[in-house]
Design a protein around this motif. Structure first.
Motif, PDB file in Angstrom:
ATOM      1  N   ALA A 133       0.827  -1.211   0.000  1.00 44.10           N
ATOM      2  CA  ALA A 133       0.000   0.000   0.000  1.00 44.10           C
ATOM      3  C   ALA A 133       0.863   1.263   0.000  1.00 44.10           C
ATOM      4  N   GLN A 134       2.003   1.233   0.694  1.00 42.38           N
ATOM      5  CA  GLN A 134       2.895   2.399   0.717  1.00 42.38           C
ATOM      6  C   GLN A 134       3.443   2.685  -0.680  1.00 42.38           C
ATOM      7  N   VAL A 135       3.721   1.627  -1.445  1.00 43.15           N
ATOM      8  CA  VAL A 135       4.216   1.807  -2.817  1.00 43.15           C
ATOM      9  C   VAL A 135       3.119   2.392  -3.697  1.00 43.15           C
ATOM     10  N   ILE A 136       1.928   1.859  -3.576  1.00 45.52           N
ATOM     11  CA  ILE A 136       0.824   2.278  -4.438  1.00 45.52           C
ATOM     12  C   ILE A 136       0.349   3.683  -4.097  1.00 45.52           C
ATOM     13  N   SER A 137       0.456   4.087  -2.836  1.00 48.45           N
ATOM     14  CA  SER A 137      -0.132   5.350  -2.371  1.00 48.45           C
ATOM     15  C   SER A 137       0.903   6.295  -1.765  1.00 48.45           C
ATOM     16  N   PRO A 138       1.859   6.811  -2.556  1.00 43.94           N
ATOM     17  CA  PRO A 138       2.855   7.735  -1.990  1.00 43.94           C
ATOM     18  C   PRO A 138       2.261   9.050  -1.507  1.00 43.94           C
ATOM     19  N   HIS A 139       1.007   9.326  -1.829  1.00 41.20           N
ATOM     20  CA  HIS A 139       0.397  10.588  -1.373  1.00 41.20           C
ATOM     21  C   HIS A 139       0.144  10.584   0.130  1.00 41.20           C
ATOM     22  N   TRP A 140       0.224   9.426   0.786  1.00 39.69           N
ATOM     23  CA  TRP A 140       0.004   9.377   2.227  1.00 39.69           C
ATOM     24  C   TRP A 140       0.999  10.227   3.005  1.00 39.69           C
ATOM     25  N   GLN A 141       2.182  10.473   2.441  1.00 39.49           N
ATOM     26  CA  GLN A 141       3.200  11.278   3.126  1.00 39.49           C
ATOM     27  C   GLN A 141       3.210  12.731   2.659  1.00 39.49           C
ATOM     28  N   THR A 142       2.177  13.175   1.973  1.00 40.88           N
ATOM     29  CA  THR A 142       2.139  14.546   1.467  1.00 40.88           C
ATOM     30  C   THR A 142       2.063  15.549   2.618  1.00 40.88           C
ATOM     31  N   PRO A 143       2.938  16.562   2.623  1.00 46.08           N
ATOM     32  CA  PRO A 143       2.901  17.556   3.711  1.00 46.08           C
ATOM     33  C   PRO A 143       1.765  18.557   3.516  1.00 46.08           C
ATOM     34  N   ALA A 144       1.330  19.136   4.608  1.00 53.31           N
ATOM     35  CA  ALA A 144       0.349  20.211   4.527  1.00 53.31           C
ATOM     36  C   ALA A 144       1.024  21.453   3.938  1.00 53.31           C
ATOM     37  N   PRO A 145       0.280  22.314   3.259  1.00 57.23           N
ATOM     38  CA  PRO A 145       0.881  23.507   2.667  1.00 57.23           C
ATOM     39  C   PRO A 145       1.339  24.496   3.724  1.00 57.23           C
ATOM     40  N   LEU A 146       2.441  25.183   3.415  1.00 54.47           N
ATOM     41  CA  LEU A 146       2.902  26.256   4.289  1.00 54.47           C
ATOM     42  C   LEU A 146       2.016  27.487   4.099  1.00 54.47           C
ATOM     43  N   ALA A 147       1.745  28.165   5.167  1.00 56.14           N
ATOM     44  CA  ALA A 147       0.973  29.409   5.069  1.00 56.14           C
ATOM     45  C   ALA A 147       1.791  30.462   4.336  1.00 56.14           C
ATOM     46  N   PRO A 148       1.138  31.332   3.565  1.00 54.73           N
ATOM     47  CA  PRO A 148       1.880  32.365   2.827  1.00 54.73           C
ATOM     48  C   PRO A 148       2.745  33.253   3.721  1.00 54.73           C
ATOM     49  N   ASP A 149       2.358  33.406   4.981  1.00 55.21           N
ATOM     50  CA  ASP A 149       3.147  34.256   5.880  1.00 55.21           C
ATOM     51  C   ASP A 149       4.013  33.421   6.824  1.00 55.21           C
ATOM     52  N   ALA A 150       4.329  32.183   6.418  1.00 56.18           N
ATOM     53  CA  ALA A 150       5.143  31.311   7.276  1.00 56.18           C
ATOM     54  C   ALA A 150       6.516  31.925   7.527  1.00 56.18           C
ATOM     55  N   LEU A 151       6.982  31.799   8.760  1.00 59.29           N
ATOM     56  CA  LEU A 151       8.293  32.337   9.132  1.00 59.29           C
ATOM     57  C   LEU A 151       9.388  31.320   8.852  1.00 59.29           C
ATOM     58  N   PHE A 152      10.537  31.796   8.435  1.00 59.11           N
ATOM     59  CA  PHE A 152      11.674  30.907   8.219  1.00 59.11           C
ATOM     60  C   PHE A 152      12.342  30.599   9.550  1.00 59.11           C
ATOM     61  N   LEU A 153      12.529  29.300   9.806  1.00 56.66           N
ATOM     62  CA  LEU A 153      13.204  28.865  11.022  1.00 56.66           C
ATOM     63  C   LEU A 153      14.489  28.140  10.641  1.00 56.66           C
ATOM     64  N   MET A 154      15.623  28.677  11.085  1.00 60.32           N
ATOM     65  CA  MET A 154      16.915  28.071  10.792  1.00 60.32           C
ATOM     66  C   MET A 154      17.031  26.727  11.504  1.00 60.32           C
ATOM     67  N   GLU A 155      17.324  25.678  10.756  1.00 60.31           N
ATOM     68  CA  GLU A 155      17.504  24.354  11.351  1.00 60.31           C
ATOM     69  C   GLU A 155      18.959  24.183  11.772  1.00 60.31           C
TER      70      GLU A 155
END
Length: 389
Positions: A133-155
């Motif tokens: 199922a993980q092979v067939i459905s790679p969309h399961w790991q899709t991230p949520a969209p960043l907000a347009p005003d998202a702040l940059f955080l240095m990793e």
């Protein structure tokens, strides 16, 4: 190659097995394995199942007679017994050395602990189906969209700095015995290795900071940095097979072409449990099921790429992505690239998806909510289309 329409092109490396085998599961019997008791009444095998309170005791030798019955009992011995599912899907019963036990003992273990053995096989079957199922459905790991005003955080850079070696202290007596020269030799070898490690560490640190600067500029809306960030994001994902992605990013609009997997790249076999044989068997999937899984997969690939774009680029307003495949042309008989689907997605509409429920989402239906161009039957047969521009 359809990628000629765009300026940038990258190869995505494979990271997911498509041919899933019957490998790996095991179950140990008894608190520390099974035991063999040797005494005046004979040789018995004792096997307990942890957490169940179940155990059995079985005579492993033939009853003693005559003079043999009067011999003193030998010392107690122990034997670890393990159940393992082999590559062929059968259950093996092994001793502490990994050697298969006798056919009679194996049959006794399987018969007397049928429920535990079947549970082991069911867990392995479920794990293989989950991998499928993980092979067939790679969309399961899709991230949520960043907000347009998202702040940059240095990793932070988390790789540990190499530790410099120290010269061993050998003392006066060690110096007379020639140990100082040996210690110096080991120190020089360690110093050389340390310098190489430091070079690699500094390069990794520099690459990390460069990537952070690119990400900061991308989040601020710099088009070139956005393209670099998107490329890095795609390259970090484990894809089902090596494939080609080409794209252009101008201002706040991303256009992508992706070379989709072929139906032959999908897992061709399923797994079934035969309880009476204590065995898992691989069975070919029927063509209709394969087509439906392929339909799900290619929509999931498109869905995932759209999600990665909006999930890494907060100023991105629109993504237009088209997928093509290699098909035999009815006009020429040659293998040619043909577009199978093309979709245009705006950020506002994409944000209405519940990214906490991705396993409940059908990617083919999800993409149909947007401006979608495709010619597909209900069972996953595709006909070529002209992509959106």
């Amino acid at each position: 190659d359809m990628g000629f329409r765009f300026r940038r092109s990258i190869k995505l490396a494979p990271g997911v097995r498509l041919n899933l085998g019957l490998r790996g599961a095991s179950l140990s019997l008894g608190p520390r394995g099974a035991s063999v008791s040797i005494g005046p009444r004979g040789v018995f095998g004792n096997v307990g199942l942890p957490g169940t309170g179940l155990s059995y005791r079985e005579r492993l030798d033939t009853p003693a007679t005559g003079r043999e019955r009067t011999r003193p009992a030998p010392a107690l011995g122990t034997m670890d017994v393990t159940l393992r599912i082999g590559d062929e899907g059968t259950v093996a019963v092994l001793d502490a050395n990994g050697t298969p036990v006798s056919a009679a003992l194996r049959e006794s273990v399987l018969r007397n602990h049928r429920e535990a053995v079947i549970a082991l096989l069911e867990r392995k079957c479920a794990a293989l189906e989950a991998d499928d199922a993980q092979v067939i459905s790679p969309h399961w790991q899709t991230p949520a969209p960043l907000a347009p005003d998202a702040l940059f955080l240095m990793e932070p850079f988390l790789e540990s700095r190499p530790v410099a070696p120290e010269l061993e202290t050998v003392g006066v007596i060690g110096g007379f015995l020639g140990r100082r020269e040996q210690a110096e030799g080991r120190y020089q070898e360690a110093l050389t290795a340390y310098r190489v490690a430091m070079g690699s560490w500094r390069a990794a640190e520099a690459n990390h900071h460069a990537a952070q600067q690119v990400r900061e500029q991308a989040m601020a809306g710099n088009s070139d940095a956005m393209a670099d960030c998107f490329e890095r994001r795609l390259a970090q994902i484990a894809w089902p097979r090596e494939t080609q992605v080409a794209f252009d990013l101008v201002s706040d609009i991303l256009r992508v072409d992706v070379d989709l997997p072929e139906i032959e790249d999908m897992p061709q076999d399923g797994v079934k449990l035969r309880k009476t044989e204590y065995r898992l068997v691989e069975t070919p999937k029927n063509p209709t099921l394969l087509r439906k899984e392929y339909m799900t997969h290619i929509h999931a690939v498109i869905f995932r790429i759209v999600g990665e774009a909006f999930g890494s680029l907060p100023t991105l307003r629109e993504t237009m992505i088209s997928g093509y495949s290699q098909r035999q042309s009815r006009a020429t008989g040659n293998i040619e690239d043909e577009y199978l689907l093309s979709v245009r997605v705006g950020r506002a509409a994409w944000e209405r998806i519940d990214f906490g429920q991705l396993e409940e989402i059908d990617p083919a239906s999800a993409l149909a909510r947007f401006e979608l161009r495709r010619n597909m039957t209900a069972t996953g047969i595709f006909k070529p289309i002209v992509p959106l521009v």
